[in-house]
Every structure is written in structure tokens, then in C-alpha cells.
Design an enzyme around this catalytic site. Structure first.
Site, mmCIF file in Angstrom:
data_model
loop_
_atom_site.group_PDB
_atom_site.id
_atom_site.type_symbol
_atom_site.label_atom_id
_atom_site.label_comp_id
_atom_site.label_asym_id
_atom_site.label_seq_id
_atom_site.Cartn_x
_atom_site.Cartn_y
_atom_site.Cartn_z
ATOM 1 N N ASP A 1 -14.073 12.332 10.649
ATOM 2 C CA ASP A 1 -13.167 11.260 10.238
ATOM 3 C C ASP A 1 -11.754 11.827 10.125
ATOM 4 O O ASP A 1 -11.574 13.049 9.989
ATOM 5 C CB ASP A 1 -13.604 10.671 8.889
ATOM 6 C CG ASP A 1 -13.099 9.245 8.701
ATOM 7 O OD1 ASP A 1 -13.862 8.300 8.938
ATOM 8 O OD2 ASP A 1 -11.905 9.080 8.335
ATOM 9 N N ARG B 1 0.812 -1.220 0.000
ATOM 10 C CA ARG B 1 0.000 0.000 0.000
ATOM 11 C C ARG B 1 0.844 1.268 0.000
ATOM 12 O O ARG B 1 0.396 2.315 -0.453
ATOM 13 C CB ARG B 1 -0.931 -0.003 1.204
ATOM 14 C CG ARG B 1 -1.961 -1.117 1.095
ATOM 15 C CD ARG B 1 -3.132 -0.814 1.959
ATOM 16 N NE ARG B 1 -4.106 -1.889 1.929
ATOM 17 C CZ ARG B 1 -5.091 -2.005 2.786
ATOM 18 N NH1 ARG B 1 -5.234 -1.115 3.749
ATOM 19 N NH2 ARG B 1 -5.939 -2.987 2.696
HETATM 20 C C1 LIG Z 1 -14.695 0.998 8.633
HETATM 21 S S1 LIG Z 1 -14.986 2.711 8.672
HETATM 22 C C2 LIG Z 1 -16.446 2.747 9.687
HETATM 23 C C3 LIG Z 1 -17.485 3.695 9.194
HETATM 24 C C4 LIG Z 1 -18.804 3.727 10.003
HETATM 25 N N1 LIG Z 1 -18.564 4.133 11.373
HETATM 26 C C5 LIG Z 1 -19.501 2.397 9.957
HETATM 27 O O1 LIG Z 1 -19.484 1.650 10.950
HETATM 28 O O2 LIG Z 1 -20.089 2.063 8.920
HETATM 29 C C6 LIG Z 1 -13.710 3.278 9.793
HETATM 30 C C7 LIG Z 1 -13.405 4.773 9.670
HETATM 31 O O3 LIG Z 1 -12.621 5.176 10.799
HETATM 32 C C8 LIG Z 1 -11.713 6.166 10.370
HETATM 33 N N2 LIG Z 1 -10.600 6.273 11.341
HETATM 34 C C9 LIG Z 1 -9.583 5.410 11.558
HETATM 35 N N3 LIG Z 1 -8.740 5.880 12.501
HETATM 36 C C10 LIG Z 1 -9.245 7.078 12.897
HETATM 37 C C11 LIG Z 1 -8.831 8.061 13.844
HETATM 38 N N4 LIG Z 1 -7.721 7.917 14.584
HETATM 39 N N5 LIG Z 1 -9.579 9.176 13.974
HETATM 40 C C12 LIG Z 1 -10.713 9.344 13.234
HETATM 41 N N6 LIG Z 1 -11.159 8.458 12.329
HETATM 42 C C13 LIG Z 1 -10.444 7.335 12.158
HETATM 43 C C14 LIG Z 1 -11.260 5.672 8.992
HETATM 44 O O4 LIG Z 1 -10.738 6.727 8.207
HETATM 45 C C15 LIG Z 1 -12.563 5.087 8.438
HETATM 46 O O5 LIG Z 1 -13.242 5.999 7.611
#
Ligand SMILES: C[S@@+](CC[C@H](N)C(=O)[O-])C[C@H]1O[C@@H](n2cnc3c(N)ncnc32)[C@H](O)[C@@H]1O
Length: 293
Positions: free
Chosen positions: A151, A42
Site C-alpha cells: 500500500d 481534510r
Molecule cells: C479502498 S482501499 C481497498 C483495500 C482492498 N484492496 C479492498 O478491496 O478491500 C484502497 C487502498 O488503495 C491504496 N492506494 C491508493 N492509491 C495508491 C497508490 N498509488 N499506490 C498504492 N496504494 C494506493 C489506499 O491507501 C487504500 O489503502
């Protein structure tokens, strides 16, 4: 200098450790040992874009280059998972609607204000889903209702603000909901209706950023679903402390179905609903109980 058209540089164990720790310290995402190959694959495009010869040089770039903040965002972008869709985990949404919203209506009857947070909202489907659930609740007519989606990824936030979605995002959305809350936007896409969009705002926020989180308003409920699955225990503890602080006393925390607060020593009480388990910030420090209030 190694040339990319000859061969791509391999990531040594030491480079993996340095990059993994750097990413972890920034955003809590822990890349496991057996994911070295995935990380390598990646991040290759980043090295190629920057013209950096190997992963040691890339690590130095992330630490010292004037452009390091933007590059760290790009690295995290390539390592995060943004999978999401509208009306995900319907049984939890049902429990929220039928069992928690009546409690929140009673509790906030005087102010007629309701604040929800989709923390780690990805491209916005969860935040809009909450707004749609509330739109369908006559009990909140005339209330001041706001949903905040945040996010760490600016790319998904741009998509969230655009509010246009294709079939994959709508795979759990019934024809009735589709009809009522979306308008056509081209051949295969639909856009969230303006009255729903007006209830939702989005912001860039790293959940591990303690100082930044002080700027987030106090919430009645936080949905932080499928975000902390990528964190280790220590990062989870930190995020939970931050989220707890952003909840009003008695406010609710809803996690994804594969997540729980076991062994985290987090200061939340478990609430047994008929249709789900959720967490609540105690009304008073040290107060614990199990029934819905
Ligand atoms: C799998 S998605 C989940 C989306 C939604 N909450 C759901 O359950 O459908 C996880 C999200 O968490 C965000 N994320 C990961 N680490 C993070 C952080 N430290 N602070 C804020 N967002 C974060 C990622 O960018 C991603 O968009």
C-alpha cells in the site's frame, strides 16, 4: 500572517488546481472539482500542524521544503480511503478458489510455488483473506505459498503487520472462519493466527512507481480491488501496464466488482468464469481467448 484562531484559510480555485495536480502526479488519485471542499477540510489539519498560513504556502511546502516527501505522504494519507474487510466480495473469492486455483495448481505443479499480490491492501484484510483461502485448500499442502500485500500508506501497513482487528473488519467473516483463523486479542479484538501471518508479508509501494515495481517478484495472480476507482484513465493505464509486467504470462488480474478494463486498451484478455469475470495476461503477446486454461 493569517491566524487559525481567527478563521481558517479558504482554498482558491488556483490553489485547488495546484494541490490536486501535485497529489495526482504522485499517486494517481484524482480529486474531482466538486471535491474542493472535502480537500480543503481534510488538509486544514496539515496546515495547522505545520503552522503554514494558507494553501499557496502549503503547496510551496510540498514542492520545496526539505520535509516535502514526508508531508506529501501525510497529504495523501488524509485524502485516501482505506475501507476494507475480511472476505470482501465472496462470489469472486469463490470463483478464485473453485475455478482459478485448480488451474494454478496444474500450471505450477512442477515448482510447487504460488505467489499472490494484494496491491493496495489497506490494513491487510484482503492479503490475510487470500492466505486463509489457500490454507483451506489441501491441494497446496507442502507448497511454497506467499502472499504479498502493499500500500502507499504507511499507517495502514502498520495496522496490517499488527494483524489485530475489531468487529467492523470481521463483518463478513463466518463464526467458523473466525474460530479457525483468529485468536482472541483483548476484549473486542482478535488477531490473525500465526501460521496465516507467516504466509503474508507487507511492503510500502506506490502503484505508479515504475522503478519500484521492478523489485516486486513475478506473481501468479494480482488482486487490485477498489484502488483504481480513485484514479483517472491515464493513471489506470499506467498502473495496469505495471501490474501486467509483474504477472507471469497467463497470470490473473482480479479487480473490484465496480471496476473493469473497458476503454483502457490494456493488454489483458477477459476470462469468463462460471462465477465471475477476471483478466489474464496473455501467454504469448497478441494471443487472445476466453476459456480458462
Ligand atoms: C479502498 S482501499 C481497498 C483495500 C482492498 N484492496 C479492498 O478491496 O478491500 C484502497 C487502498 O488503495 C491504496 N492506494 C491508493 N492509491 C495508491 C497508490 N498509488 N499506490 C498504492 N496504494 C494506493 C489506499 O491507501 C487504500 O489503502
Amino acid at each position: 500572517m493569517a491566524r487559525f484562531d481567527d478563521s481558517r484559510p479558504e482554498m482558491t480555485a488556483e490553489e485547488f488546481r495546484l494541490l490536486r495536480d501535485h497529489v495526482y502526479a504522485h499517486c494517481g488519485i484524482l480529486v474531482h472539482e466538486d471535491m474542493k471542499f472535502v480537500m480543503e477540510r481534510r488538509l486544514w489539519p496539515r496546515l495547522e500542524t505545520l503552522g503554514v498560513p494558507d494553501f499557496s504556502a502549503y503547496h510551496r511546502y510540498l514542492r520545496y521544503d526539505a520535509n516535502r516527501h514526508a508531508e506529501l505522504e501525510a497529504a495523501v494519507e488524509s485524502l485516501t480511503t482505506h475501507e476494507t474487510y475480511f472476505f470482501r466480495e465472496p462470489s469472486q473469492l469463490k470463483a478464485f478458489r473453485e475455478e482459478l486455483l485448480p488451474v494454478l495448481e496444474k500450471r505450477n505443479a512442477r515448482t510447487k510455488r504460488l505467489r499472490l499480490w494484494s496491491a493496495g491492501c489497506s490494513s491487510g484484510e484482503e492479503a490475510y483473506t487470500l492466505a486463509m483461502v489457500l490454507r483451506d485448500e489441501p491441494r497446496f499442502e507442502g507448497w511454497d505459498v506467499e502472499v504479498y500485500g502493499s500500500d502507499i500508506s504507511r499507517r495502514v501497513l502498520t495496522m496490517a503487520r499488527r494483524a489485530e482487528y475489531g468487529p467492523s473488519a470481521l463483518r463478513a467473516t463466518s463464526a467458523d472462519l473466525l474460530e479457525r483463523f483468529f485468536v482472541p486479542a483483548g476484549n473486542t479484538k482478535v488477531r490473525v493466527r500465526d501460521d496465516v501471518r507467516a504466509m503474508v508479508s507487507f511492503g510500502h509501494h506506490n502503484l505508479l512507481d515504475e522503478a519500484g515495481s521492478q523489485l516486486v517478484m513475478k506473481m501468479d495472480a494480482v488482486f487490485c480491488r477498489n484502488v483504481m476507482i480513485y484514479f483517472d484513465q491515464s493513471a489506470r493505464r499506467k498502473v495496469l501496464r505495471i501490474l501486467r509486467d509483474r504477472l507471469v504470462p497467463g497470470g490473473y488480474l482480479l479487480l473490484g466488482h465496480s471496476e473493469n478494463l473497458l476503454n483502457l486498451g490494456a493488454d489483458f484478455e477477459l476470462v469468463h468464469l462460471r462465477g465471475d469475470l477476471v483478466y489474464r495476461r496473455p501467454e504469448l503477446p497478441g494471443l487472445v481467448g476466453g476459456e480458462v486454461r
